[in-house]
Motif scaffolding. Structure first.
Motif, PDB file in Angstrom:
ATOM      1  N   GLY B  43       0.626  -1.351  -0.103  1.00 37.02           N
ATOM      2  CA  GLY B  43       0.046   0.239   0.424  1.00 37.02           C
ATOM      3  C   GLY B  43       0.655   1.140  -0.138  1.00 37.02           C
ATOM      4  O   GLY B  43      -0.138   2.125   0.231  1.00 37.02           O
ATOM      5  N   GLU B  44       2.252   0.866  -0.092  1.00 36.16           N
ATOM      6  CA  GLU B  44       2.786   2.355   0.182  1.00 36.16           C
ATOM      7  C   GLU B  44       2.901   3.074  -1.954  1.00 36.16           C
ATOM      8  O   GLU B  44       2.718   2.640  -2.687  1.00 36.16           O
ATOM      9  N   VAL B  45       3.423   4.210  -1.203  1.00 30.25           N
ATOM     10  CA  VAL B  45       3.608   5.216  -2.620  1.00 30.25           C
ATOM     11  C   VAL B  45       4.993   5.538  -2.793  1.00 30.25           C
ATOM     12  O   VAL B  45       5.630   5.416  -1.814  1.00 30.25           O
ATOM     13  N   VAL B  46       5.136   4.883  -4.239  1.00 29.80           N
ATOM     14  CA  VAL B  46       6.534   4.031  -4.595  1.00 29.80           C
ATOM     15  C   VAL B  46       6.792   6.521  -5.771  1.00 29.80           C
ATOM     16  O   VAL B  46       5.613   6.865  -6.385  1.00 29.80           O
ATOM     17  N   LYS B  95      12.931  18.511 -17.917  1.00 30.02           N
ATOM     18  CA  LYS B  95      14.445  17.497 -17.839  1.00 30.02           C
ATOM     19  C   LYS B  95      13.861  16.667 -17.119  1.00 30.02           C
ATOM     20  O   LYS B  95      14.462  15.161 -17.595  1.00 30.02           O
ATOM     21  N   GLU B  96      12.565  16.755 -16.284  1.00 29.06           N
ATOM     22  CA  GLU B  96      12.184  15.372 -16.117  1.00 29.06           C
ATOM     23  C   GLU B  96      10.635  15.568 -15.142  1.00 29.06           C
ATOM     24  O   GLU B  96      10.291  16.443 -14.800  1.00 29.06           O
ATOM     25  N   ILE B  97      10.670  14.085 -15.345  1.00 26.61           N
ATOM     26  CA  ILE B  97       8.492  14.463 -14.947  1.00 26.61           C
ATOM     27  C   ILE B  97       8.739  13.223 -13.627  1.00 26.61           C
ATOM     28  O   ILE B  97       9.285  12.044 -13.377  1.00 26.61           O
ATOM     29  N   LYS B  98       8.307  14.211 -12.528  1.00 27.33           N
ATOM     30  CA  LYS B  98       8.252  12.974 -10.679  1.00 27.33           C
ATOM     31  C   LYS B  98       6.574  12.669 -11.196  1.00 27.33           C
ATOM     32  O   LYS B  98       5.830  13.692 -10.985  1.00 27.33           O
ATOM     33  N   TYR B  99       6.080  11.645 -10.479  1.00 29.09           N
ATOM     34  CA  TYR B  99       5.605  11.368 -10.170  1.00 29.09           C
ATOM     35  C   TYR B  99       4.716   9.957  -8.508  1.00 29.09           C
ATOM     36  O   TYR B  99       5.928   9.182  -8.707  1.00 29.09           O
ATOM     37  N   SER B 100       4.042  10.043  -8.233  1.00 34.69           N
ATOM     38  CA  SER B 100       4.227   9.067  -7.834  1.00 34.69           C
ATOM     39  C   SER B 100       2.595   7.361  -7.817  1.00 34.69           C
ATOM     40  O   SER B 100       1.171   8.357  -8.373  1.00 34.69           O
ATOM     41  N   ILE B 101       3.257   6.765  -7.505  1.00 30.87           N
ATOM     42  CA  ILE B 101       1.588   5.434  -7.817  1.00 30.87           C
ATOM     43  C   ILE B 101       2.274   4.556  -6.388  1.00 30.87           C
ATOM     44  O   ILE B 101       2.918   4.412  -6.100  1.00 30.87           O
ATOM     45  N   ARG B 102       0.685   4.672  -6.370  1.00 36.92           N
ATOM     46  CA  ARG B 102       0.557   3.382  -5.005  1.00 36.92           C
ATOM     47  C   ARG B 102       0.238   2.402  -4.546  1.00 36.92           C
ATOM     48  O   ARG B 102      -0.749   1.700  -6.296  1.00 36.92           O
ATOM     49  N   ILE B 103       0.671   1.615  -4.854  1.00 36.62           N
ATOM     50  CA  ILE B 103       1.090   0.367  -4.584  1.00 36.62           C
ATOM     51  C   ILE B 103       0.082  -1.086  -3.776  1.00 36.62           C
ATOM     52  O   ILE B 103      -0.643   0.064  -2.773  1.00 36.62           O
ATOM     53  N   PRO B 104      -0.829  -1.758  -4.753  1.00 35.15           N
ATOM     54  CA  PRO B 104      -1.875  -2.449  -3.880  1.00 35.15           C
ATOM     55  C   PRO B 104      -0.704  -2.925  -2.540  1.00 35.15           C
ATOM     56  O   PRO B 104      -0.434  -3.334  -2.150  1.00 35.15           O
TER      57      PRO B 104
END
Lengths: 408, 172
Positions: B43-46, B95-104
Motif C-alpha cells: 500500500g505504499e506510495v512509490v 528535464k524530468e517528470i515526477k509522479y507517484s503511484i500507490r501500489i496495492p
C-alpha cells in the motif's frame, strides 16, 4: 507546547501543499497580451495539443488534433507559438507559425494593428477606407462586400495562410471553411459589434503578433468608455431619455411614408441607444427589426429620435446622405408635436461610424446629444481624430472630410 | 596461470552490471526511469522519476500495472492525462517528470513506458521496471515484454560463460 506543535505541523503541511500544487492553468478565454503571457500560454497550448495528438494516435480516441508536422512546426517556433484563440463564432483557431499572407475579407482592424504588411487580399468594400489606410490600395481585390460573393479562385491563387472574415456578414461556412485548403484557418471576428471590440482586438493582436498595437487600442477604447460609464451612472433610471431608434435605408423607403423602421432591444442598433443612457421606446417589440406606424411613434412621444443611416463613410463628403433621413423625420406632419421634433432632438449616425473601431467616438457623440450638460466637455470629433491620427497613423482630418453624423 | 579471487570478483561484478546496463544501451534509450523505494511495503506510495534529454518536446506514455493507482504528479496539470491505467505526460522541454503511484496491499507488476519526441520524430521504449511488495508471488508479476531483452540475455549468458571459464582456469 501542544499548540506550538500543531502550528508547526500546519505550517509544514501548507508549505508542502504549496510546493506540490501544480501551477494553475490559464483560464478559458484568456488572451495573452505580452511576451510572458504569450510564452506561458504557448506552453499550456502545446501541452494540450500534444495530449490530444497522443490521445488520437495511441489511445484511439476521436479527438481533433494537430498533425505531427504541425506539432513539429509549433515546436520549432516555441515559445512564441502555438497560439490559440476561440473566434467569435466559437471556432478554435490554432496557429503553429506566424501569419504572413492573410486574406482580410474583414480588414477593419488591420490598420489599427499596423498589420497591413501581413495582408495579401481584401474585399472590394475595403477600398472605401483607403483614404484613411492607403496601404489597402496595394492589396489584391478579391471582390465581394455587401451582398456580393468574393472570387474564391482569386483567394486561393493568393496562397493565404489564413482568411479573416465576419461572423455573419459575407459568405458562410459552405463558401469559406468547407473549401479552404487544409491547414488554412478561417478566422471569424467582426469588429463591428461594440461589445466584442476589445476582445476581438486582443485576439487578432495576439494572432498577428501585434499585441502592442492591440493594447494601445484597448487602452484608448477603455479610457473613453469608462469615462462615459462613470458619468452615465449618475443618471437615475427614471430620468433616462426615452428614445425612438429610426433605422433607415433607401431600400426601406416604402408605402406612403407613414411607416418607419425600428428595432427592439434584441437588435444591435438598440444597443447604441441603451449604451448611451437612453431607453428604447420600441425595446419590447417582439421582432428584432421591423416597420412601425408613424402614429405609434407620435403616441410614444419620445424625447429623442436617434437615426442610424446605412450611409456615410470616411470617403464621402456629402452630408445629404444623412440629412435626407433627418429631413424625413422632422418634416413629417404626424411628428410635429412630439418632444423630439419640437425640441430639435433628432440625430442621425452613419452605421459605419458606430459599427467599427470608432465606436467610442460615436458613443461620445450620442451621449453628448442625449445629455449635453453632463458631457459638455467631451469632444467626440477630437476623440475620433485620436483614433485616426494616433492609432491608425493617418493624416486624414475628420473635421474636414467624411460623413459620420448629422447635425454635425 | 592462476587468477586471484579479487580479479574473479571484479570480472563477475562487471558482467553482472552489464546485465542491467545492456538493455538501456541496446535500445539506445534517451529516456530513463527510476523508482524509489525499490522494495516498497504494501500500500505504499512509490515515487517515479522519468529523466529526459535536453530539448525533448513530446510525450511520455506510462502503463501502470493492474491494481496500481496513480497518486499525483508535480508536472503541470494541463500536461497530464490519465485514462484507465495509461498515464500520458506532455513534455515541453522539461528535464524530468515526477509522479507517484500507490501500489496495492500485496502484488507486483511491470511499470512500462514509451516516449515520442515530436521535435525530431523519434520514439522508443523506457526500460520496464518490476515493482513488487515483499512476499508477492513473482509468477503473478506478468512479463515486461520489452525488457531486459536480448541484450540482457546475451549479457547473462556471457556472465555465466565467463564465470565458468574463470573457475575452470583456477582449477588448472
Amino acid at each position: 507546547m501542544m499548540k506550538k506543535k500543531c502550528l508547526a505541523a500546519i505550517i509544514v503541511l501548507i508549505s508542502v501543499f504549496t510546493l506540490l500544487t501544480p501551477v494553475c492553468a490559464l483560464p478559458d478565454g484568456f488572451v495573452p497580451q505580452n511576451s510572458d503571457e504569450i510564452h506561458e500560454y504557448a506552453d499550456q497550448v502545446l501541452k494540450e495539443e500534444i495530449l490530444d495528438y497522443i490521445s488520437a494516435t495511441r489511445l484511439n480516441e476521436e479527438t481533433k488534433c494537430l498533425t505531427a508536422d504541425e506539432l513539429s512546426t509549433a515546436i520549432n517556433n516555441y515559445p512564441e507559438y502555438p497560439r490559440r484563440i476561440t473566434d467569435t463564432v466559437g471556432a478554435e483557431i490554432v496557429l503553429v507559425e506566424p501569419l504572413n499572407r492573410i486574406v482580410a475579407y474583414n480588414f477593419h482592424a488591420m490598420g489599427a494593428l499596423e498589420a497591413e504588411d501581413l495582408v495579401v487580399g481584401v474585399a472590394n468594400s475595403a477600398f472605401e477606407d483607403a483614404c484613411v489606410v492607403p496601404e489597402i490600395n496595394d492589396k489584391e481585390n478579391v471582390g465581394g462586400g455587401g451582398p456580393y460573393e468574393p472570387d474564391f479562385e482569386k483567394i486561393l491563387a493568393l496562397e493565404p495562410d489564413a482568411l479573416l472574415t465576419y461572423t455573419e456578414l459575407g459568405p458562410g461556412a459552405d463558401f469559406f471553411e468547407n473549401r479552404m485548403p487544409e491547414g488554412v484557418p478561417v478566422i471569424r471576428l467582426d469588429f463591428i459589434r461594440p461589445w466584442y471590440l476589445v476582445e476581438e482586438m486582443e485576439k487578432l493582436g495576439y494572432l498577428t503578433d501585434r499585441t502592442e498595437q492591440s493594447t494601445e487600442y484597448v487602452e484608448w477604447h477603455d479610457g473613453i468608455m469608462n469615462e462615459i460609464d462613470n458619468r452615465l451612472s449618475q443618471i437615475p433610471e427614471d430620468e433616462k431619455l426615452r428614445v425612438f431608434v429610426d433605422v433607415w435605408s433607401t431600400t426601406y423607403q416604402q408605402g406612403d411614408g407613414n411607416e418607419r423602421r425600428t428595432v427592439s432591444d434584441a437588435d444591435q442598433y438598440s444597443y447604441y441607444c441603451n449604451n448611451a443612457g437612453g431607453v428604447n421606446v420600441a425595446g419590447d417589440l417582439n421582432i428584432p427589426q421591423g416597420t412601425i406606424d408613424i402614429e405609434w411613434i407620435a403616441m410614444q412621444n419620445p424625447d429623442v429620435i436617434l437615426g442610424v443611416a446605412y450611409d456615410g463613410s470616411y470617403n464621402s463628403d456629402d452630408i445629404s446622405e444623412l440629412k435626407v433621413q433627418y429631413d424625413e423625420i422632422v418634416n413629417h406632419p404626424a411628428l410635429q408635436d412630439i418632444s423630439a421634433v419640437r425640441n430639435n432632438r433628432v440625430y442621425i449616425l452613419s452605421y459605419r461610424h458606430v459599427n467599427g473601431l470608432a465606436y467610442p467616438a460615436a458613443r461620445a457623440q450620442v451621449v453628448k446629444w442625449f445629455y449635453p450638460e453632463l458631457f459638455s466637455d467631451m469632444a467626440p470629433e477630437g476623440i475620433h481624430q485620436e483614433l485616426v491620427t494616433d492609432i491608425l497613423g493617418s493624416s486624414f482630418d475628420v473635421s474636414e472630410h467624411g460623413v459620420f453624423n448629422y447635425p454635425q | 596461470m592462476k587468477l586471484s579471487n579479487r580479479r574473479v570478483i571484479i570480472f563477475t561484478i562487471t558482467l553482472i552490471s552489464l546485465i542491467f546496463i545492456c538493455p538501456v544501451a541496446a535500445s539506445g534509450d534517451q529516456v530513463t526511469r527510476s523508482v524509489t523505494p525499490e522494495l516498497p511495503g504494501p500500500g505504499e506510495v512509490v515515487d517515479v522519476v522519468i529523466t529526459l534529454p535536453d530539448g525533448f518536446f513530446g510525450a511520455v506514455v506510462e502503463e501502470l500495472p493492474e491494481g496500481f493507482q496513480y497518486a499525483g504528479s508535480q508536472h503541470p496539470s494541463g500536461g497530464i492525462k490519465f485514462s484507465e491505467q495509461t498515464l500520458v505526460f506532455a513534455v515541453t522541454g522539461e528535464k524530468e517528470i515526477k509522479y507517484s503511484i500507490r501500489i496495492p496491499g500485496e502484488g507486483c507488476g511491470w511499470l512500462k513506458g514509451t516516449w515520442e519526441n515530436l521535435g525530431d520524430s523519434s520514439e522508443g521504449d523506457i526500460t520496464a521496471v518490476l515493482i513488487s511488495t515483499p512476499g508477492a508471488d513473482p509468477e503473478s508479476c506478468g512479463s515486461s515484454n520489452k525488457s531486459p531483452g536480448f541484450g540482457a540475455l546475451i549479457a547473462i549468458s556471457g556472465c555465466f560463460a565467463g564465470m565458468l571459464v574463470l573457475i575452470h582456469r583456477r582449477r588448472e
